[in-house]
Design a protein around this motif. Structure first.
Motif, short mmCIF file in Angstrom:
data_model
loop_
_atom_site.label_atom_id
_atom_site.label_comp_id
_atom_site.label_asym_id
_atom_site.label_seq_id
_atom_site.Cartn_x
_atom_site.Cartn_y
_atom_site.Cartn_z
N TYR A 151 0.83 -1.21 0.00
CA TYR A 151 0.00 0.00 0.00
C TYR A 151 0.86 1.27 0.00
O TYR A 151 2.04 1.26 0.35
N ALA A 198 -8.36 -5.37 -4.56
CA ALA A 198 -7.69 -4.48 -5.51
C ALA A 198 -8.72 -3.72 -6.32
O ALA A 198 -9.91 -4.02 -6.33
N ARG A 239 -3.68 -7.83 0.15
CA ARG A 239 -4.34 -6.52 0.13
C ARG A 239 -3.41 -5.55 -0.60
O ARG A 239 -2.33 -5.22 -0.11
N GLU A 247 -3.52 -1.83 -2.18
CA GLU A 247 -4.42 -0.68 -2.18
C GLU A 247 -3.65 0.63 -2.03
O GLU A 247 -2.51 0.65 -1.56
N ASP A 273 -2.81 -0.82 -8.84
CA ASP A 273 -2.48 -2.00 -8.05
C ASP A 273 -1.59 -3.00 -8.77
O ASP A 273 -0.69 -3.58 -8.17
#
Length: 638
Positions: free
Chosen positions: A570, A598, A624, A626, A632
């Motif tokens: 992230y 995503a 994850r 993000e 992404d």
């Protein structure tokens, strides 16, 4: 098609070598024909190479007496002074302290890239610098400064080593000008008459200024202390412009198409800072400086030679022009190589480790090395009674004592170890306590931090803090390396896995890389489980392919193998995951969803991306990904 070195004259923008302000020596005056060249009409650069031919009384009256510096002392025979009816110059007052020297590199980057250039292209850099300087000059119209000029204006004979410049205290008047093509200011001798040359006659100074119509190049004037905050702002602006043209600007910048010029300036600021703080070793830095100064002097030499050719050049003159021109081209190429080598972080690596493996000890036993200032019984109470122990207060010595199979146990503290860049034997290095309390920092003068080519190296429960090293924070040249519960604070590239090497990272955190947090070279293997990779690719870049790097980057052909499970990727400036593949490959996909967490794309892209992932041996589950700036996941053509 190559340009004619006679008709296509290089710009004379950066003719003075980079020197500290108090030692600045203005450019030697040149023939006035050079000044009339079309290439000298840029707003600020013409100031740096401004010719000042003095042809009247002042030229005839140049002193034949040797100049006497205000700092000269000793028992030598006194040098004849100025006539008794003329006053002797007082010492110069202190200049405004250079604000640039106290700036951190991040502050310099913000100043030039965000405040001054503001996204300008190279061809607009002169205009941006002129605008910035003009705004600051409006703060105060009149102030006092030291005019630093070429001693040749005043003396026929002098030693440059002892008298690098002639400084005169002057009153400066800045008048608003519609045309910014030449930044000059009106100057007059200020009271009391002051100079760094004690025996310089005041009437000669007045005559020289009169021949120059009392105009001096602005960048040759240095404000003095004690004039308030506005003059300090002006002093900073002048220093900013001088530093830009002395070190950051290259004459070829506006001749080449650079997509992101501010990124190029950031790279050069980092190069300059690395030279100043010793990150780049002194001898290498000195070679770079000499190459840069030679390039600048050869460029001025060519311009002077061209300006002295009044008619069509003879065959000999044309040959000499081409000779000088190609010498400049060669030096230009060398400088570009220097800058690119500093930025190896995204380029091809070459093996760093030349040390042989030790293997196991002759008697077959392994040793546990305790690294702590003082070893206590509590530190070893959980070890078996037959464990062989060695205690070290230096991590470097502990690593140097290791053979294959050894364990290095590190207790809380701050450590450095050059031998981390020479891991050739299968050892385990683990911390005891919270990983944030076991801090290992790199040595800024070294290229590498952690480099492994052993079959099986493990690093556990450590904080690796990169400071100035050029290569990745961890580089796996060959064999396999495991990072478990580690914190990696990067300053260069993140973790790099070279061709044929393998890496396992679990429960770790990677942040701050100037590129990808994890970079997989063709034919490498990586398993990432339960990690956090964030705030990577913090370096502006003039290469559009590098701007896509973020969390994880894969280079294809042959494809690396990647398994990612339960990772959180992230807040990276590029993509969460980028896959770099040659442009001739058939699959090119747009940004698409990786999993439920995503960003979503259309179904066609999802299917295409899934097919590509299978082809590339990429397995991703429950990650994850993000809040990454570019997106992404992306297949990027290289």
């Amino acid at each position: 098609m190559e340009s004619d070195p006679k008709t296509s004259e290089p710009k004379a923008g950066v003719c003075s070598a980079s020197r500290p302000a108090e030692q600045a020596v203005p450019v030697t005056p040149r023939d006035s024909a050079a000044a009339s060249s079309k290439d000298l009409t840029s707003p600020v650069r013409s100031v740096v190479a401004s010719p000042r031919p003095v042809k009247g009384k002042a030229a005839r009256r140049r002193l034949q007496l040797p100049p006497v510096s205000q700092t000269e002392t000793g028992d030598e025979e006194p040098v004849p002074a100025v006539p008794e009816d003329q006053e002797e110059a007082q010492p110069l007052p202190p200049l405004c302290a250079s604000p640039m020297r106290g700036m951190w590199r991040s502050e310099k980057v913000a100043l030039y890239c965000d405040q001054v250039l503001q996204g300008s292209k190279a061809e607009d850099a002169d205009e941006a610098m002129s605008k910035y300087l003009s705004e600051k000059l409006r703060l105060k119209d009149t102030w006092l400064g030291v005019w630093k000029t070429n001693p040749e204006l005043f003396f026929e004979k002098y030693e440059e080593a002892s008298i690098p410049f002639v400084g005169i205290l002057v009153e400066v008047t800045c008048k608003p000008r519609q045309n910014l093509s030449c930044f000059k200011v009106t100057v007059s001798v200020a009271e009391p008459f002051s100079s760094n040359i004690a025996n310089i006659p005041r009437d000669l100074v007045d005559e020289v200024l009169g021949e120059m119509e009392y105009n001096a190049p602005l960048l040759e004037v240095y404000p003095i202390e004690g004039q308030g905050a506005d003059v300090h702002e002006i002093a900073l602006a002048l220093e900013v412009v001088r530093f830009f043209y002395d070190f950051l600007w290259r004459d070829w910048d506006d001749e080449e198409n650079c997509e992101n010029y501010t990124a190029l300036i950031e790279e050069r600021i980092n190069l300059w800072c690395d030279i100043q703080d010793g990150t780049i070793p002194g001898p290498i830095a000195q070679r770079f400086k000499k190459t840069l100064e030679k390039y600048k002097s050869k460029r001025v030499e060519l311009i002077e030679y061209q300006s002295n050719i009044k008619e069509d050049p003879s065959a000999a003159e044309a040959v000499e022009c081409w000779k000088k021109y190609y010498e400049i081209v060669m030096l230009c190429g060398l400088l570009k190589m220097w800058e690119d080598l500093r930025l190896r972080v995204h380029g091809p690596f070459f093996p760093r480790i030349l040390r042989r493996r030790k293997g196991k000890r002759d008697f077959g036993k392994t040793i546990t090395h305790i690294v702590a200032k003082v070893m206590t019984t509590d530190m070893v109470k959980n070890l078996s009674s037959d464990t062989l122990l060695q205690q070290h207060d230096d991590l470097n010595l502990a690593l140097d004592s290791c053979y294959s199979g050894d364990i290095v146990v590190i207790f809380p503290g701050e450590y450095q170890a050059a031998n981390l860049a020479l891991l050739t034997d299968d050892i385990t290095i683990k911390g005891v306590g919270k990983r944030e309390e076991i801090m290992i920092t790199s040595e800024p003068s070294h290229d590498s931090f952690v480099v492994s080519k052993a079959d099986n190296v493990k690093l556990m429960q450590l904080s690796l803090i990169q400071q100035g090293t050029v290569d990745g924070i961890v580089v796996v040249e060959s064999g396999h390396l495991t990072l478990e519960n580690c914190l990696l604070k990067c300053e260069g590239t993140g973790v790099c896995v070279l061709t044929g090497a393998s890496l396992t990272i679990t429960d770790s955190e990677i942040t701050g890389a100037q590129g990808a947090g994890v970079e997989l070279y063709p034919g490498s293997i990586a398993i990432l489980e339960g990690n956090k990779i964030h705030h990577c690719n913090n370096l502006r870049t003039s290469d559009s392919s590098k701007s896509t790097l973020g969390g994880v980057n894969m280079k294809v052909l042959p494809a690396p193998k990647l398994k990612m499970t339960n990772n959180h990727i992230y807040s990276n400036n590029g993509y969460g995951v980028s896959i770099l593949q040659p442009s001739e490959q058939f699959f090119i996909v747009a940004e698409a969803a990786l999993n439920k967490a995503a960003a979503s794309g259309d179904k066609k892209d999802d299917k295409m991306l899934s097919k590509v992932m299978q082809t590339l041996n990429v397995e991703m589950n429950n990650n994850r990904i993000e809040a990454n700036l570019k997106g992404d996941i992306r297949i990027v053509t290289g």
